[in-house]
Design a protein around this motif. Sequence first.
Motif, PDB file in Angstrom:
ATOM      1  N   LEU A   1     -27.941  -2.631 -22.506  1.00  0.00           N
ATOM      2  CA  LEU A   1     -26.971  -2.906 -23.572  1.00  0.00           C
ATOM      3  C   LEU A   1     -26.054  -4.033 -23.124  1.00  0.00           C
ATOM      4  CD1 LEU A   1     -25.401  -2.301 -26.204  1.00  0.00           C
ATOM      5  CD2 LEU A   1     -24.072  -0.609 -24.890  1.00  0.00           C
ATOM      6  N   ILE A   2     -26.014  -5.106 -23.918  1.00  0.00           N
ATOM      7  CA  ILE A   2     -25.099  -6.226 -23.703  1.00  0.00           C
ATOM      8  C   ILE A   2     -23.990  -6.117 -24.741  1.00  0.00           C
ATOM      9  CG2 ILE A   2     -24.859  -8.741 -23.647  1.00  0.00           C
ATOM     10  CD1 ILE A   2     -27.954  -8.849 -23.263  1.00  0.00           C
ATOM     11  N   VAL A   3     -22.752  -6.163 -24.315  1.00  0.00           N
ATOM     12  CA  VAL A   3     -21.615  -6.138 -25.242  1.00  0.00           C
ATOM     13  C   VAL A   3     -20.891  -7.472 -25.170  1.00  0.00           C
ATOM     14  CG1 VAL A   3     -19.395  -5.074 -25.809  1.00  0.00           C
ATOM     15  CG2 VAL A   3     -21.325  -3.638 -25.118  1.00  0.00           C
ATOM     16  N   ASP A   4     -20.806  -8.156 -26.302  1.00  0.00           N
ATOM     17  CA  ASP A   4     -19.976  -9.364 -26.399  1.00  0.00           C
ATOM     18  C   ASP A   4     -18.583  -8.920 -26.822  1.00  0.00           C
ATOM     19  OD1 ASP A   4     -18.907 -11.922 -26.798  1.00  0.00           O
ATOM     20  OD2 ASP A   4     -19.540 -11.912 -28.895  1.00  0.00           O
ATOM     21  N   ALA A   5     -17.647  -8.974 -25.888  1.00  0.00           N
ATOM     22  CA  ALA A   5     -16.273  -8.539 -26.140  1.00  0.00           C
ATOM     23  C   ALA A   5     -15.329  -9.730 -25.968  1.00  0.00           C
ATOM     24  CB  ALA A   5     -15.905  -7.414 -25.173  1.00  0.00           C
ATOM     25  N   ALA A   6     -15.722 -10.875 -26.487  1.00  0.00           N
ATOM     26  CA  ALA A   6     -15.070 -12.157 -26.191  1.00  0.00           C
ATOM     27  C   ALA A   6     -13.549 -12.103 -26.224  1.00  0.00           C
ATOM     28  CB  ALA A   6     -15.587 -13.237 -27.137  1.00  0.00           C
ATOM     29  N   ALA A   7     -12.973 -11.587 -27.311  1.00  0.00           N
ATOM     30  CA  ALA A   7     -11.519 -11.628 -27.472  1.00  0.00           C
ATOM     31  C   ALA A   7     -10.847 -10.300 -27.136  1.00  0.00           C
ATOM     32  CB  ALA A   7     -11.170 -12.021 -28.910  1.00  0.00           C
ATOM     33  N   GLU A   8     -11.619  -9.340 -26.648  1.00  0.00           N
ATOM     34  CA  GLU A   8     -11.061  -8.022 -26.355  1.00  0.00           C
ATOM     35  C   GLU A   8     -10.122  -8.069 -25.154  1.00  0.00           C
ATOM     36  OE1 GLU A   8     -11.659  -4.915 -28.176  1.00  0.00           O
ATOM     37  OE2 GLU A   8     -12.006  -6.603 -29.531  1.00  0.00           O
ATOM     38  N   GLU A   9      -9.240  -7.092 -25.081  1.00  0.00           N
ATOM     39  CA  GLU A   9      -8.162  -7.115 -24.096  1.00  0.00           C
ATOM     40  C   GLU A   9      -8.380  -6.191 -22.908  1.00  0.00           C
ATOM     41  OE1 GLU A   9      -4.995  -6.210 -26.831  1.00  0.00           O
ATOM     42  OE2 GLU A   9      -4.530  -8.329 -27.095  1.00  0.00           O
ATOM     43  N   ASP A  10      -9.216  -5.178 -23.053  1.00  0.00           N
ATOM     44  CA  ASP A  10      -9.475  -4.239 -21.962  1.00  0.00           C
ATOM     45  C   ASP A  10     -10.713  -4.700 -21.208  1.00  0.00           C
ATOM     46  OD1 ASP A  10     -10.139  -2.028 -20.316  1.00  0.00           O
ATOM     47  OD2 ASP A  10      -9.084  -0.668 -21.675  1.00  0.00           O
ATOM     48  N   LEU A  11     -10.528  -5.120 -19.960  1.00  0.00           N
ATOM     49  CA  LEU A  11     -11.618  -5.707 -19.182  1.00  0.00           C
ATOM     50  C   LEU A  11     -12.480  -4.662 -18.478  1.00  0.00           C
ATOM     51  CD1 LEU A  11      -9.783  -8.763 -17.568  1.00  0.00           C
ATOM     52  CD2 LEU A  11     -10.877  -8.568 -19.813  1.00  0.00           C
ATOM     53  N   ARG A  12     -12.160  -3.400 -18.643  1.00  0.00           N
ATOM     54  CA  ARG A  12     -12.925  -2.338 -18.000  1.00  0.00           C
ATOM     55  C   ARG A  12     -13.615  -1.400 -18.992  1.00  0.00           C
ATOM     56  NH1 ARG A  12      -7.866  -2.369 -15.018  1.00  0.00           N
ATOM     57  NH2 ARG A  12      -8.161  -3.081 -12.853  1.00  0.00           N
ATOM     58  N   LEU A  13     -13.057  -1.286 -20.193  1.00  0.00           N
ATOM     59  CA  LEU A  13     -13.417  -0.235 -21.141  1.00  0.00           C
ATOM     60  C   LEU A  13     -14.910  -0.163 -21.448  1.00  0.00           C
ATOM     61  CD1 LEU A  13     -12.544   1.998 -23.115  1.00  0.00           C
ATOM     62  CD2 LEU A  13     -12.187   0.215 -24.832  1.00  0.00           C
ATOM     63  N   TYR A  14     -15.515  -1.282 -21.835  1.00  0.00           N
ATOM     64  CA  TYR A  14     -16.889  -1.221 -22.342  1.00  0.00           C
ATOM     65  C   TYR A  14     -17.905  -0.999 -21.225  1.00  0.00           C
ATOM     66  CZ  TYR A  14     -14.256  -2.825 -26.272  1.00  0.00           C
ATOM     67  OH  TYR A  14     -13.294  -2.911 -27.250  1.00  0.00           O
ATOM     68  N   TYR A  15     -17.601  -1.464 -20.026  1.00  0.00           N
ATOM     69  CA  TYR A  15     -18.432  -1.136 -18.871  1.00  0.00           C
ATOM     70  C   TYR A  15     -18.346   0.369 -18.598  1.00  0.00           C
ATOM     71  CZ  TYR A  15     -20.086  -0.915 -14.047  1.00  0.00           C
ATOM     72  OH  TYR A  15     -20.765  -0.577 -12.900  1.00  0.00           O
ATOM     73  N   GLN A  16     -17.139   0.907 -18.660  1.00  0.00           N
ATOM     74  CA  GLN A  16     -16.957   2.341 -18.433  1.00  0.00           C
ATOM     75  C   GLN A  16     -17.638   3.173 -19.520  1.00  0.00           C
ATOM     76  OE1 GLN A  16     -12.671   2.571 -18.257  1.00  0.00           O
ATOM     77  NE2 GLN A  16     -12.579   1.991 -16.086  1.00  0.00           N
ATOM     78  N   GLN A  17     -17.780   2.603 -20.716  1.00  0.00           N
ATOM     79  CA  GLN A  17     -18.424   3.325 -21.811  1.00  0.00           C
ATOM     80  C   GLN A  17     -19.952   3.227 -21.763  1.00  0.00           C
ATOM     81  OE1 GLN A  17     -16.562   1.865 -25.420  1.00  0.00           O
ATOM     82  NE2 GLN A  17     -14.824   3.246 -25.211  1.00  0.00           N
ATOM     83  N   GLY A  18     -20.486   2.509 -20.769  1.00  0.00           N
ATOM     84  CA  GLY A  18     -21.927   2.520 -20.583  1.00  0.00           C
ATOM     85  C   GLY A  18     -22.648   1.214 -20.800  1.00  0.00           C
ATOM     86  N   ALA A  19     -21.915   0.107 -21.098  1.00  0.00           N
ATOM     87  CA  ALA A  19     -22.584  -1.185 -21.261  1.00  0.00           C
ATOM     88  C   ALA A  19     -23.121  -1.665 -19.917  1.00  0.00           C
ATOM     89  CB  ALA A  19     -21.620  -2.213 -21.838  1.00  0.00           C
ATOM     90  N   ASP A  20     -24.264  -2.337 -19.943  1.00  0.00           N
ATOM     91  CA  ASP A  20     -24.872  -2.871 -18.724  1.00  0.00           C
ATOM     92  C   ASP A  20     -24.329  -4.253 -18.384  1.00  0.00           C
ATOM     93  OD1 ASP A  20     -26.969  -0.757 -18.109  1.00  0.00           O
ATOM     94  OD2 ASP A  20     -27.428  -1.217 -20.192  1.00  0.00           O
ATOM     95  N   LEU A  21     -24.042  -5.058 -19.406  1.00  0.00           N
ATOM     96  CA  LEU A  21     -23.388  -6.351 -19.242  1.00  0.00           C
ATOM     97  C   LEU A  21     -22.300  -6.458 -20.295  1.00  0.00           C
ATOM     98  CD1 LEU A  21     -26.348  -8.880 -18.688  1.00  0.00           C
ATOM     99  CD2 LEU A  21     -24.699  -8.112 -16.971  1.00  0.00           C
ATOM    100  N   VAL A  22     -21.133  -6.954 -19.909  1.00  0.00           N
ATOM    101  CA  VAL A  22     -20.044  -7.176 -20.862  1.00  0.00           C
ATOM    102  C   VAL A  22     -19.570  -8.614 -20.699  1.00  0.00           C
ATOM    103  CG1 VAL A  22     -17.852  -6.341 -21.773  1.00  0.00           C
ATOM    104  CG2 VAL A  22     -19.341  -4.777 -20.513  1.00  0.00           C
TER     105      VAL A  22
END
Length: 369
Positions: free
Chosen positions: A186-207
């Motif tokens: 799972l790749i998550v594009d979080a370009a403008a997001e503010e939490d630099l840890r959240l989506y990795y912690q939620q299980g994304a393989d690349l953020v």
Amino acid sequence: MSSILEKYNLKHVINASGRMTALGVSTPLPEVEETVCFGLNHYFEMKDLVNKSGEYIARLLDVENAVVVSSASAGIAQSVAAMIVRGNAYRLEHLHAHAHDVPTEIVIPKGHNVNYGAPVGTMINLGGGRIVEAGWSNECSAAQLGAAINANTAAILYIKSHHCVQKSMLTVEDAAAVAKAHNVPLIVDAAAEEDLRLYYQQGADLVIYSGAKAIEGPTSGLVLGKHEYVEWVKQQTAGIGRAMKVGKEGILGLTHAIELYLERQQESGTAMVEKMAPFINGLNALPGIQSRVVWDSAGRDIARAEVSFDADVFGLSAKDAVTKLQNGNPAVYCRAYKANEGSIEFDVRSVSQEQLQQVLAAMTELNQE
């Protein structure tokens, strides 16, 4: 530096639209500027700089690995390529030369297949991938995402952005569960997001993050995640990434900007509401205008001033007002995504109180024309 504006005949711009690429995104802190200058004026073994800065960022964010790239868009293209090439030297050098007998489909919720200034699909194609849409433009469940996966699926791409459809969409955690069940990354594009840890912690393989948006670094991007996958992204510097290389100044500048970003207190939505209260009151004093606080549609803690136009009373439609504001001196840029519906928004994060008064004066002048 007004001489720069005069030298190139450039307009002074008030950025009330947010961290937007079209306006140069953001203005880094002086400490970041100093680090950028240091990078510009020194030589490095670039592979060593890439690896050690990535290791440092990974420790800061408690992730397995990280790499600085030239932009979030480059991060998408190189991450897709990484999931197709998977470390293979031949595919790395011949990605676009011919078809390869490996999975190349990138599954994406249909409501995430957007144009954010460039089409998401273009970045996927640059990486050698082919889009497969899951669900509908206004709906994508975990079951619908899973149904789009097959033996030719290289990865799932989830776009976390205000540009995307928000309602009836599965969450990053939902997408991570689907990815794990089907054994695809799972790749998550979080370009403008503010939490630099959240989506990795939620299980994304690349953020993927933009270095210049929430982080307020130089023009750059950040890819973080599983160690092997990030290493595959790094390998793209000998493939498609060569055309997207980031400079030494960008690597050092973003690394320092991340450090400062994690240390400093971020402006809260509540503070933004307080900051723009006099501005909203001034707008509401104009005939044909109704202004109120609205919150970021993608769920970030960002408050903005929405301005709705009664064109018959104000004398201009929202679309005409946007054009006149941009053509003014200084040029005022707002968020005009809903101008066709009769409203615009002002984002105050990069605007001083003095500039807010200038924006109010510009709106008042439009009303008097």
